[in-house]
Design an enzyme around this catalytic site. Sequence first.
Site, PDB file in Angstrom:
ATOM      1  N   GLU A  73      -6.864   4.438   8.213  1.00 32.38           N
ATOM      2  CA  GLU A  73      -6.492   6.077   7.723  1.00 32.38           C
ATOM      3  C   GLU A  73      -7.917   6.408   7.289  1.00 32.38           C
ATOM      4  O   GLU A  73      -8.052   7.774   7.476  1.00 32.38           O
ATOM      5  CB  GLU A  73      -5.351   6.260   6.774  1.00 32.38           C
ATOM      6  CG  GLU A  73      -4.013   6.133   7.657  1.00 32.38           C
ATOM      7  CD  GLU A  73      -2.871   5.565   6.769  1.00 32.38           C
ATOM      8  OE1 GLU A  73      -2.895   5.513   5.496  1.00 32.38           O
ATOM      9  OE2 GLU A  73      -2.061   4.990   7.358  1.00 32.38           O
ATOM     10  N   HIS A 106      -9.274   0.893   5.207  1.00 33.62           N
ATOM     11  CA  HIS A 106      -8.044   1.311   5.797  1.00 33.62           C
ATOM     12  C   HIS A 106      -8.271   2.120   6.877  1.00 33.62           C
ATOM     13  O   HIS A 106      -9.070   3.106   6.948  1.00 33.62           O
ATOM     14  CB  HIS A 106      -7.059   1.762   4.944  1.00 33.62           C
ATOM     15  CG  HIS A 106      -5.624   1.799   5.325  1.00 33.62           C
ATOM     16  ND1 HIS A 106      -5.183   2.623   6.402  1.00 33.62           N
ATOM     17  CD2 HIS A 106      -4.670   0.933   5.028  1.00 33.62           C
ATOM     18  CE1 HIS A 106      -3.991   2.496   6.639  1.00 33.62           C
ATOM     19  NE2 HIS A 106      -3.594   1.445   5.988  1.00 33.62           N
ATOM     20  N   GLY A 145       2.780   2.500  10.826  1.00 28.58           N
ATOM     21  CA  GLY A 145       3.768   3.548  10.601  1.00 28.58           C
ATOM     22  C   GLY A 145       4.664   3.903  11.780  1.00 28.58           C
ATOM     23  O   GLY A 145       5.027   5.040  11.901  1.00 28.58           O
ATOM     24  N   GLU A 178      -4.735  -4.998  10.640  1.00 21.36           N
ATOM     25  CA  GLU A 178      -3.872  -3.976  10.886  1.00 21.36           C
ATOM     26  C   GLU A 178      -4.007  -3.058  12.033  1.00 21.36           C
ATOM     27  O   GLU A 178      -5.016  -2.229  12.155  1.00 21.36           O
ATOM     28  CB  GLU A 178      -3.762  -2.798   9.681  1.00 21.36           C
ATOM     29  CG  GLU A 178      -3.491  -3.357   8.442  1.00 21.36           C
ATOM     30  CD  GLU A 178      -3.195  -2.349   7.264  1.00 21.36           C
ATOM     31  OE1 GLU A 178      -1.929  -2.552   6.878  1.00 21.36           O
ATOM     32  OE2 GLU A 178      -3.819  -1.453   7.196  1.00 21.36           O
ATOM     33  N   ASN A 187       0.717  -1.146   0.090  1.00 26.53           N
ATOM     34  CA  ASN A 187       0.196   0.037  -0.120  1.00 26.53           C
ATOM     35  C   ASN A 187       0.843   1.406  -0.007  1.00 26.53           C
ATOM     36  O   ASN A 187       1.431   1.468   1.075  1.00 26.53           O
ATOM     37  CB  ASN A 187      -0.887  -0.035   1.296  1.00 26.53           C
ATOM     38  CG  ASN A 187      -1.805   1.041   1.292  1.00 26.53           C
ATOM     39  OD1 ASN A 187      -1.996   2.130   0.477  1.00 26.53           O
ATOM     40  ND2 ASN A 187      -2.273   1.521   2.570  1.00 26.53           N
ATOM     41  N   LYS A 227       0.122   4.247  -0.248  1.00 23.40           N
ATOM     42  CA  LYS A 227      -0.536   5.482   0.126  1.00 23.40           C
ATOM     43  C   LYS A 227      -0.361   6.774  -0.733  1.00 23.40           C
ATOM     44  O   LYS A 227      -0.476   6.449  -1.885  1.00 23.40           O
ATOM     45  CB  LYS A 227       0.131   5.733   1.674  1.00 23.40           C
ATOM     46  CG  LYS A 227      -0.215   4.469   2.607  1.00 23.40           C
ATOM     47  CD  LYS A 227      -0.013   4.603   4.124  1.00 23.40           C
ATOM     48  CE  LYS A 227      -0.187   3.212   4.661  1.00 23.40           C
ATOM     49  NZ  LYS A 227       0.029   3.219   6.209  1.00 23.40           N
ATOM     50  N   SER A 232       3.814  -1.950  10.364  1.00 22.28           N
ATOM     51  CA  SER A 232       5.344  -1.787  10.662  1.00 22.28           C
ATOM     52  C   SER A 232       5.922  -3.261  10.032  1.00 22.28           C
ATOM     53  O   SER A 232       6.928  -3.706  10.987  1.00 22.28           O
ATOM     54  CB  SER A 232       5.774  -1.609  11.826  1.00 22.28           C
ATOM     55  OG  SER A 232       5.296  -0.340  12.231  1.00 22.28           O
TER      56      SER A 232
HETATM   57  P1  13P Z   1       3.471   0.559   7.571  1.00 19.01           P
HETATM   58  O1  13P Z   1       3.926  -0.722   7.206  1.00 19.01           O
HETATM   59  O2  13P Z   1       4.087   1.566   7.098  1.00 19.01           O
HETATM   60  O3  13P Z   1       3.228   0.582   9.286  1.00 19.01           O
HETATM   61  O4  13P Z   1       1.937   0.683   7.186  1.00 19.01           O
HETATM   62  C1  13P Z   1       0.889  -0.295   7.410  1.00 19.01           C
HETATM   63  C2  13P Z   1      -0.149  -0.052   6.597  1.00 19.01           C
HETATM   64  O5  13P Z   1      -0.892   0.744   6.859  1.00 19.01           O
HETATM   65  C3  13P Z   1      -0.562  -0.867   5.368  1.00 19.01           C
HETATM   66  O6  13P Z   1      -1.822  -0.471   5.037  1.00 19.01           O
END
Ligand code: 13P
Length: 252
Positions: free
Chosen positions: A100, A98, A176, A170, A9, A11, A215
Amino acid sequence: MRKRVVAGNWKMNTNIEEGLLLVKEIDHLVKDLSQETGVIIAPPFTHLATISSLLKSENSRILLAAQNCADHQSGAYTGEVSPNTLAEIGCKYVIIGHSERREYYSETNDLLLRKIELVLKANMSPIYCIGERLEERESNRHFDVVSSQIKEVLYNLSEEELEKVIIAYEPVWAIGTGKTASSDQAEEMHEFIRGIVADKFPSCADNISILYGGSCKPSNAQELFARKNVDGGLIGGASLSAVDFVAIIKSF
Ligand code: 13P
């Protein structure tokens, strides 16, 4: 049989030129790997058509996902992107829900169900994201949160529809932050998720792929992927480096 999947992803990262370069690097590195693991990338909307053409011309094994879509197929919805057009340009998957999007754009389980239904109608597969926030885990509500994210959305699908869904667990506190769930924490939750799916869809639960995200990187992927109920990963930051992303794919 349960499918192993590693999905990147991206983003809101990379411009188109950087995105094309990244895809070319990943494609080159995955060409000789075993075909057993599905490789998916989810670049920003603006990159999808160009990357789709590139993947086609290279006869690549990499499959394309969008990071989001509209909850309508067409009409007066300024700024939204129709699931049908995503399918038309070659997307096979759409990331739905997601954290976010739940957090910053107030996406609710009701809305996510509508999106999932349209994604399925457009012959794509949703990668449905679930996961608890830190305060929910600390107050021991993580199983309840994840359970309602599944029941309020996936329980409304038919068995045939559910078979096309990939679940991505997740934990929000791991995204992140550099703070990965331990493989025990991931396995415990993935097993729980499979159990909730089994309560309603006993014949599908064993076959549904449940990915871990948060992560995940080359140094911890192997331990996570070795667990019985972890079928791969949804990778954020580390998917922006071709070498790291492919190292994760090789971690099975
Ligand atoms: P990170 O791997 O940067 O922690 O992000 C995970 C994520 O949100 C994948 O959709």
